[in-house]
Design an enzyme around this catalytic site. Structure first.
Site, mmCIF file in Angstrom:
data_model
loop_
_atom_site.group_PDB
_atom_site.id
_atom_site.type_symbol
_atom_site.label_atom_id
_atom_site.label_comp_id
_atom_site.label_asym_id
_atom_site.label_seq_id
_atom_site.Cartn_x
_atom_site.Cartn_y
_atom_site.Cartn_z
ATOM 1 N N ARG A 112 48.486 33.907 44.850
ATOM 2 C CA ARG A 112 47.997 34.876 43.866
ATOM 3 C C ARG A 112 48.341 36.303 44.292
ATOM 4 O O ARG A 112 48.116 36.697 45.441
ATOM 5 C CB ARG A 112 46.477 34.720 43.732
ATOM 6 N N ARG A 170 36.705 52.083 36.779
ATOM 7 C CA ARG A 170 36.817 52.477 38.184
ATOM 8 C C ARG A 170 36.436 53.937 38.372
ATOM 9 O O ARG A 170 36.641 54.756 37.477
ATOM 10 C CB ARG A 170 38.243 52.241 38.694
ATOM 11 N N LYS A 210 39.822 34.756 33.375
ATOM 12 C CA LYS A 210 38.808 34.959 34.416
ATOM 13 C C LYS A 210 37.480 35.265 33.736
ATOM 14 O O LYS A 210 37.358 36.243 33.009
ATOM 15 C CB LYS A 210 39.214 36.116 35.330
ATOM 16 N N THR A 212 36.284 33.086 44.933
ATOM 17 C CA THR A 212 35.594 34.186 45.612
ATOM 18 C C THR A 212 34.466 33.782 46.569
ATOM 19 O O THR A 212 33.590 33.009 46.216
ATOM 20 C CB THR A 212 35.067 35.233 44.592
HETATM 21 P P1 PGA Z 1 38.716 39.828 41.595
HETATM 22 O O1 PGA Z 1 38.211 38.625 40.698
HETATM 23 O O2 PGA Z 1 38.885 39.314 42.980
HETATM 24 O O3 PGA Z 1 39.979 40.244 40.964
HETATM 25 O O4 PGA Z 1 37.627 40.835 41.431
HETATM 26 C C1 PGA Z 1 37.521 37.529 41.204
HETATM 27 C C2 PGA Z 1 36.024 37.690 41.154
HETATM 28 O O5 PGA Z 1 35.498 38.666 40.597
HETATM 29 O O6 PGA Z 1 35.362 36.777 41.676
HETATM 30 MN MN MN Z 2 36.625 40.187 39.548
#
Ligand code: PGA
Ligand code: MN
Length: 473
Positions: free
Chosen positions: A36, A77, A223, A281
């Site tokens: 990724r 952000r 996502k 994550t």
């Molecule tokens: P990110 O997405 O790592 O791009 O923030 C994954 C998450 O939020 O778990």
């Molecule tokens: Mn995320």
């Protein structure tokens, strides 16, 4: 039969800790399936260079892994600031819609990339900064800034992510920067694009249309990161080619105690719809700094495997962590153990059982009844493979052969699927025999093993679907 096959797939995130050819090679040899590229901090040049490198190392190792570009989508952000600020509890902080840095009456200020934020929040709301490490309570709203009070203090750096739990952010699903990244990704052979903060099916359709415009056949992963995405989960699953349970942001956008149930429910739904799902994550977060996982992390990984997710994903553990290869090895160990104690079974439920799908299930029943055998499938477009995988036939590897290279790497995501990129012969039997030879050469099977073959044969110029039982010679 070689018992080394693995149903659950491993995704790792590329970063400074893993981008050298040496480490990449170790990761691919260890069994990583998908790489990724997180575009949150990446440049186009880096992306091009990495895509080329992963391909090169894959060729050297003899295993092409899939590339997944993770684009940021509608993220709020904070601006760039000088150094790192320490925010103290009780301190006031202004969030500016425009400009940067000027303070009013001794109150420090930062700005954000979301000019409509004043309209989105109300007095008393809590704004979460940097994955919820810092909490800011809204005291008052002015047209061009929000005055807040620090409720949970901490460090604030530049360009930190802001979460507004339960609030629908009015930013486009695909930003101009995302589009730039996607263009580069499409040119560099991405097999997947993962879109962050998908809120509705329309977001996925927009990305799919854009990919078409870029001449890319990549698959799209949604996502699920906030309450809006969860609310529209069914439609999003249907519109996408797969889903990621993005637990990092989900745990900030929703009460964290809900995460286990959200994960379980999402994995179940995806299996039901016949779409791949990724649990992402913090799987081995402590291994960012330590060579062994905590026991709780091992249990978390095992839980995802029990739930039969298609893949688990490593983030910081492999992008910046000290022990990226050990992380992949750790996941592999847990997978090997958990998968070895799950008895041979499959799902009855998930398919709308058309005649063809019933045949897939029959092949699974046959394979599991015989035991110690896998199913061989030949495909040009991969349509029925997702269905076959969603039956989750434990103890039964799915050997999928295709003459489409991109498809062969995309299939790496699917639970239980071992893809092979081969040439198809005009004579179908020759294709099957060559494929069996390949399985034998690579020690997936040995003499006298049985294999179930799903293929269509030509009889009097008619194509007929068949299930065959073959013995390896
Ligand atoms: P990110 O997405 O790592 O791009 O923030 C994954 C998450 O939020 O778990
Ligand atoms: Mn995320």
């Amino acid at each position: 039969m070689k018992t080394q096959y693995r149903h659950t797939k491993i995704i790792f995130t590329l970063g400074p800790a893993t981008e050298s050819e040496e480490v990449l090679e170790e990761l691919i040899r260890s069994g990583a399936d998908i790489c990724r590229l997180n575009m949150a901090h990446a440049t186009n040049e880096w992306c091009e260079q990495m895509a080329e490198r992963v391909k090169k190392v894959g060729e050297r190792v003899g295993k092409d892994i899939a590339l997944m570009m993770d684009v940021k989508g509608p993220e709020i952000r904070t601006s760039k600031i000088e150094g790192v600020w320490e925010l103290m509890v009780g301190e006031k902080l202004d969030i500016m819609m425009r400009g940067n840095g000027e303070s009013k009456g001794g109150v420090r200020s930062i700005s954000v990339n979301y000019p409509e934020m004043t309209e989105a929040v109300k007095e008393g709301d809590v704004i979460l900064v940097d994955s919820g490490l810092v909490h800011l309570k809204v005291l008052e709203k002015k047209p061009d800034y929000i005055r807040t009070e620090v409720v949970i203090g901490g460090k604030l750096g530049s360009k930190r992510h802001i979460n507004l739990p339960g609030i629908r952010v009015n930013l486009p699903a695909l930003t101009e920067q995302d589009k730039e990244h996607i263009k580069i990704g499409a040119k560099n052979g991405m097999a997947f694009f993962a879109l962050s903060f998908v809120r509705e099916a329309k977001d996925i359709e927009e990305l799919k249309q854009y990919l078409k415009d870029c001449n890319s056949n990549a698959r799209v992963i949604a996502k699920i990161e906030d309450q809006c995405g969860l609310k529209n989960l069914d439609a999003i699953i249907e519109a996408s080619d797969g889903v990621m349970v993005a637990r990092g942001d989900l745990g900030v956008e929703c009460p964290f105690e809900q995460i286990p149930i959200i994960q379980k429910m999402t994995v179940e739904k995806c299996i039901l719809y016949g779409k791949p799902v990724i649990v992402a994550t913090h799987l081995l977060e402590s291994m960012t700094y330590a060579p062994v996982p905590t026991r709780a992390e091992v249990s978390d990984v095992a839980q995802a495997i029990y739930e039969q997710t298609d893949a688990v994903m490593l983030s910081g553990e492999t992008s910046v962590g000290k022990y990226p290869v050990q992380c992949v090895e750790t996941i592999k160990k847990v997978v090997a153990h958990v998968e070895s104690i799950i008895p041979a079974k499959h799902n009855e439920g998930p398919l709308i059982l058309s005649g063809k799908n019933k045949m897939l299930r029959s092949a699974v029943v046959l394979a599991q009844e015989i035991g110690n055998t896998g199913i061989m499938v030949f495909t040009r477009r991969g349509e029925s493979i997702q269905k076959l995988s969603s039956l989750r036939p434990t103890r039964c590897p799915l050997y999928v052969f295709t003459d489409d290279h991109l498809l062969s790497v995309q299939l790496r995501l699917l639970w239980g699927v071992e893809p092979f990129y081969i040439k198809f012969f005009k004579d179908r039997n020759q294709t099957i025999e060559e494929a069996v030879k390949l399985l034998k050469e690579r020690q997936y099977v040995i003499e006298n093993d049985y294999l179930i073959v799903l293929t269509n044969i030509l009889v009097s110029r008619k194509s007929i679907d068949t299930i065959q039982l073959r013995k390896v010679e």
